[in-house]
Structure formats: structure tokens, C-alpha cells
Design a protein around this motif. Sequence first.
Motif, short mmCIF file in Angstrom:
data_model
loop_
_atom_site.label_atom_id
_atom_site.label_comp_id
_atom_site.label_asym_id
_atom_site.label_seq_id
_atom_site.Cartn_x
_atom_site.Cartn_y
_atom_site.Cartn_z
N ARG A 1 2.78 9.36 -5.57
CA ARG A 1 2.93 10.75 -5.39
C ARG A 1 4.34 10.28 -7.17
O ARG A 1 5.14 11.74 -6.51
N GLN B 1 -7.73 2.51 -7.71
CA GLN B 1 -5.62 2.63 -8.17
C GLN B 1 -5.93 2.20 -10.11
O GLN B 1 -4.94 3.17 -10.61
N PRO C 1 -3.92 8.58 4.82
CA PRO C 1 -2.80 9.54 3.71
C PRO C 1 -1.66 9.08 4.80
O PRO C 1 -0.47 9.75 4.30
N GLN D 1 1.58 7.51 5.19
CA GLN D 1 2.86 7.70 3.44
C GLN D 1 4.08 8.62 4.20
O GLN D 1 4.64 8.97 3.31
N ARG E 1 1.47 -1.03 0.47
CA ARG E 1 0.15 0.02 -0.09
C ARG E 1 0.68 1.60 -0.03
O ARG E 1 0.57 2.40 -0.96
N PHE F 1 -4.83 8.28 -0.85
CA PHE F 1 -5.40 6.84 -0.15
C PHE F 1 -6.12 6.80 1.03
O PHE F 1 -5.59 8.17 1.94
N LYS G 1 2.19 1.98 -2.76
CA LYS G 1 1.13 2.33 -4.43
C LYS G 1 1.07 3.40 -3.67
O LYS G 1 1.94 4.43 -4.70
N ALA G 2 0.53 3.95 -2.95
CA ALA G 2 0.83 5.18 -2.83
C ALA G 2 2.25 6.95 -2.96
O ALA G 2 1.95 7.58 -3.84
N GLN G 3 3.26 6.10 -2.61
CA GLN G 3 4.70 6.55 -2.92
C GLN G 3 4.86 6.76 -4.45
O GLN G 3 4.91 7.88 -5.18
#
Lengths: 283, 282, 284
Positions: free
Chosen positions: B184, C51, C92, C95, B176, C89, B179-181
Motif C-alpha cells: 500500500r 509477491q 486483508p 492489516q 506479512r 493479501f 509486506k501488506a503495508q
Amino acid sequence: MDIVKTDKLVFEYIRRDEEGNPVDITTALDHVNIDVKQGEFVGILGHNGSGKSTFAKHLNAILYPTEGKVYVDDMDTMDDSKLWDVRKSAGMVFQNPDNQIIGQVVEEDVGFGPENLGVPTKEIWERVEESLRAVDMIDFRKKSPNKLSGGQKQRVSIAGVLAMHPKCIILDEPTAMLDPSGRKEVVRAIRGLNDVEKMTVILITHYMDEVVHADRIFVMDKGKVVMQGTPKEIFSDVPTLTKLRLDVPGPTRIAWELKKKGLPLPDGILTCDELIREIQKCR
Amino acid sequence: MIRDITIGQYYQTESVIHRLDPRVKLLGTLLFIIALFNYKNPVGYALGIIFLFAVIKLSHVPVKFITKGLKGIFIIMLMTVLINLFLTPGNTAITLGKLTITYEGIATAFSMMLRLMLLIMGSSIVTLTTTPNNLTDGLEKGLGFLKIFKVPVGDVAMMMSIALRFIPILLEETDRIMKAQLARGADFESGNLIKKAKSLVPVLVPLFVSAFRRAGDLAMAMEARCYRGGDGRTKMKPLIYKKRDAFGYLVLFSFAGISIFLGRWHIITEFFNSLYVNYILK
Amino acid sequence: MPLILDHVCQIYNADTEHPVKALDDVSLVIPEGQFIGVIGHTGSGKSTLMQHLNGLMKPTSGTILYNGRDISDKDFDKKELRRHVGLVFQYPEHQLFETDVFADVCFGPRNMGMSKKETELTAFDALRKVAFPEDLYYASVFELSGGQKRRAAIAGVLAMKPDFLILDEPTAGLDPVGRYEILDMVAKLHKEAGITIILVSHSMEDVAMYVERVLVMDHGRVAFDDTPREVFSHSAELEEMGLAIPEPSKITRKLIELGIDADPGVLTATEAADSIYEALMRAK
């Protein structure tokens, strides 16, 4: 009899710099007096940072008061020799469903508490079975927790606490990370415990609709208890709740708005059915 | 790729292997590995393979699930094969420019690869058929004698069991965060090794933060449920040897004995050597 | 440029005994400028859908088009897509990795190849847009409250100046006021910065008040795609999908059944109260 009683409970977080000198003191709990009787369903409300989770941790001797006293089943939580009895009496369910399940199989997780208490093997099995039945998770006993939904995981956590045969169960925002259907099933399970098993329940939450059936509600703000009473009394005071950054249940808000317009509705309407019945009377 | 590692994942089903005492399975794995490294001729390996597949069959775990574990060590396998293939001295089989491949190299590379594959698959079966709790119980009891040397066996076993439970959760979390990075604009693929390593910082930092948060939460949850170390605990599922476990030990020791004996028996080894000298070298 | 999904399917575990159809023949057009809510219970396929819009997965079949080009094409620049389609996400804040908030917000624009100055300017702009408190720009992430962390994380995506902003459960775990603050901020981004918003939620109440178009996902399919009013009029079907319609709608509908002539399309408590009151007065 009081299962839980706090007497002018004060808790201060002290932040220290690298040399260990205090730089900042935050009063997380400020002279809190809360008492819970055997068999009661008590709701503790408050927005994030109101001190309600800090309070919960005191009941399980995870945190100790800076000032004042906390009694669980007449035991002072500061008394080291009673530590494990306190933890056994006040079972605790936490927010994150993933971070409190220890076993890799549902039934093994539920057995973890009794194992720690030194319960004989045969009785552990009986306790596991009855606890899983109480939260309606018996069909999942052989499953891996990773395969369960959030709501199911929380019900397993509740069973894990029940298996320790506590005097009361404290739930610290058990639904905050769940989706609506998960929330519903967990709340149903909690109400079942109180109604059927007569378990004393302390539910800490910021969802108002979860405590409309509670016997009593305490509202916390900035570490203080700012309101207390029955759900009807609490939810009648919509302006104060709004000021405390809290929502009111949907039916209550509609009733309040209608009343403001001049409709003769009674105070403290909590459920849809109640509201509809009262509106019918106004026709 | 990390998701393919099957070690540490439990496959839920009913089978005789699942029901076997974890101590039998652990000792079995040890014996299997010892046997693997003692074989000198193909008969030994053949017996090893037959035994492994018989166990897999009995375990009701799909073969695909077990072989999936091999993907994770593909690189290590490839390296082992290549090193052995090119660096073993002996009779030249093929010449590729400056590199030579010897018959001995082929044989060693092949047997090394086989050993690694069997080893990984063999140890996967244990974790796939034993719940981590059961596994740690087995280790705790099997290594109980270490308590004499003041080794906190119970606590270590608990730590292992928790580590195993959190592997899938942390893998999911890694996925996860990556994917989040990526969303970005992070780039984990291009650039040289140093750049690639650097690009992992945005994944590793949040992963560590989250792992520590989880560890804190878990410690609190365990304390709240009265965990205070291994002493005075009772067991929900105490390990008691049953008849099938005695039978399991019997099968294991006979397998190890027979396969090591045949796998090292000089008559068989010499037979294969003579085959090699007579048919391949000529 | 609109985002177009053309018969997209996504099947997990295709080679096992239990394949899961996360997306089942989904076709959609997402034009620029809309404020869309996507609702569905956990496992309905809404997260998978999000996604895909960011090119983080490859569809099992079907195509996703951006700028008239298939985003799964080998020579399609995914970074370019991610610059235009921002994805936030769930949770968030998990992250965040830099030492301070500002540095973290700079991560996205820097990856997009902006110059140092441009990066910093867009980062400031993004932090301002999410109403992040100015005195905390250089604070460590660990010093922030839950709501502040969430804002910082959203700013990190916003700093890439996307045309589309997808938010997966942006209000999860926040208290009521925190929820409304985030949703109001998102609505402002739509209104003032003209960003197309796709808000994924399982809370009907959140979605009802803000969006102009609701997509309801169920078992990997788009079950409804219409205005909130229209969608919430299918209360029976929605409840069958495990989705509760907003309480004000539910109450008003029950009253209509009992013969009170209120508006069936109300979404909020205030609207419901107004409509019920007027209906009662009319009747008298």
C-alpha cells in the motif's frame, strides 16, 4: 441417552457504554432446543453470524445461558462444581489451527489436556499414542506444530481433545481456514472418529458437503433453529437453504435443477454416485 | 533482521545434549556466563571456546544455525566494540585524527566482543536443544523453591512457554503485515528516526490487535482443555535425573572450576602481561 | 503495459540442506484487461508469484518487467509499480490499523503522494466500488462484520487506482453468500472499471465461473495456462496435483463416459443441468 441437551437456550450479548449502562442487546441464541444422542454425528449449519459458534461455546461452559438450560452428560453447565467435568465431557476444537496448539512438539500438545486432568504419566503416554493414531498423525509426534500444514494442525487439535477421553467432541468450524485438501483430511478424520471410535460428534460448519454423512442436521439462522432433519430431508429443500444464505452440495444442486426441468429424480440426492445412478435410470 | 534471532527456536534432532535434563542445561548456561566474566587471560577464553564448540558438536545443531543468532545482536556488538576501542585509556596504538585507539582498548574490545558472542551462542544452544515445554519445566522445578515466597512459579512457567511458542508465529505475522503495508505504498526505510518510528504504526497496531486476538483464542482453548493453573497437574514428561545428568553436572563444574582457575591464575596472567610489555610496547 | 516474467526462479533456504524451489523457471505475460485465475494447492508457489509481481521479493534468478523495465533495478521506483499493481493479501482485514474505515482507505493514496482532496475523493470512490455500506464509512474497524472488513481492506488497495489488482484468496473464511458477493464485486471491477484482475484461489469452483484464463501452479511451475474449459479437461492431471475439479464438471464427465452426450466443458451446476437435460432429451 442424550449427551448434549439444550432447553430453550437464550443468549444475549449486552453492549455497555463506559458507565456500564446497557446500550444494545443482541439476541445471539433464541430459544434453541438441540439434543444429541450418544454415538450420533450431528451437523450444525448456518452462515456467519447465525449463532452457531455462540451455541458451541455454551456446550463447553465458555459461555453461560442468559435463559434456559444446557445439559452436558446430564450435568447443568451452570453448576460451578461440575465445570471441569463438563469441559472434560465435551471436548472442543476451534477454528484457527494456530491459536489452539499449546505445545511446541506435537505429542506434548496432545498431552496437555491429560496433564491438566491429573492423569498419571504412564497413562498420558498411552492416551497420546492412541489419540494420534486415531487421527493418523502418529508419524508426526516429534514434529514442531509450526512445520505442519493447516489440516495436520487441526488433526493434532482433535487428538489433543481425544486424549482427554471426552464423551463427545464439538468442532467449531474446524475447516474454515483450510485449503481443500486440508478440509478433506480433517473431514475424513472426523468421520473416522464417528464410524470407528463411535465418538459422538457435533460438527459446526458452513460447508454443506461436510455434513452429507451426518445422522442429523440442524440449520440455524438469526439465533434460531430453522430446519432440522436428516441430510436428505434438509437438502431436498433447496429454495429455503438458498434463502438462508446457504449453499447446497454440487450434486444436490444439479439434481434440483434437473428436477425443475421435469426429470423424474428423487428428492435429496447428496453424492455424485447417487446422482449418476439416478440419471442413468432416466435414460 | 528479527528473523535471525535464534533464541527461542527449537532445532529438532537427536543428541546427547537434547536428552540432557533442562536443569543441567540451565545451570550450565549460568556457570558458563559466570566463567566468561571471570576470565582475565586468553587461556580462559580459549577453554571457553573449546568447551562451547565441543557442546555444539555434541548437540548436532549446525554451527551456521547458532552463529545466525549473532546477526541479531550485531549492532549491540558493534557499539560495545567501538566504545571500548576508543574510550579505554592506556598506551596509544593508533591515532585517527582526534581519536586514539589504545592497546588496552583493543584488548578490552576484543574480549568484550568474545564474551558477547560466546554468551549469545551459549544461551542459543539451550533453547535450540530444549523444547520450550521442557525448558519451562526445568525453570519451574529449578526455581520451585520460590513458591515459599508465594511466587506462582507454575503459571509464570506456562506463560513463558506460550510466549516462546508464539514468537515464530508473530514474526511471520510481522513479515506479512509489513509486506501488506509496503504493497500500500508504506515506506519503512527513508526519513529520519522519528519518521521511521512513525512509519511502524501501521505495522504495530495490526500486530497488537492480532496478538490480543490470538491470546483470547488461546486462553479459551486452554480453558476448554481444562487448564486451571499449575496445581494438580501431572506431567507427561516429568523431570527425573538420569546418570548422564550427573555426568553432565560433573563436566560442567569441572569445566567452570578449571577454566576460571586457569583464566584467573596470576602466573598465566602475568605471563601474558609480560609478553605484552616485552613484545608489543617495545 | 503488460507485466512480464522472464524465467523467474525463487529458491528459499538456498544455503541449507533443504532448498525449496518456490518458483521454478516461470515465464509469463500478463497483458492488461484480462481476468486471470491462479490456482494451486498450498505451497505450489502461487503466493510467492504474487509477491514478485508487487516487487516484494527479489527473484533468485530471472527478471520481472513492467513498462519494459526490470523491477529489481536499483533505480526502479517500486512505489510507482505498487501504485499500478495493487496487491490484496489473504485475510486483508488483519492489516487495517486506522481508527476508522475511511482513514484506513486513505493510507494508500496518501503514501502515493496524492493531495488531501484527491486522496479523499479516491477513497470515497474506492469504498463505493466495493459497495461498502455508506453509513459505516466512519465506523471503527471493530464494529464491522467479517465481510465488511474485507471490503474495506480491498478498498484500501483499490484507492491507489491500480491497473492490475491481485487478490490472494479474497474469499477465505467467508460463508457461501459472502464468497459470491466478493467475487461478483471483483468481476464488476473488471468489467466496469477495466481493471486487470489476478485472482489467486485454491477453489476451482470460484475460479471457473469468473475468469477467462487459468494458471495452474504446481511445485513452483506453471502446469497449465489456458481457458478454464481447456484446463479443467485435464481432470486426471489436476487431481494428481491435489486439485479437485469443479463438481459439475466431474459429474458431467462421468456421465459422458457412460455414454450420455453432454458437453464436457460445463463449469457450473446450471450449465451442467442444462447440458445433461438436453443430452437426455436428444437421446430420446
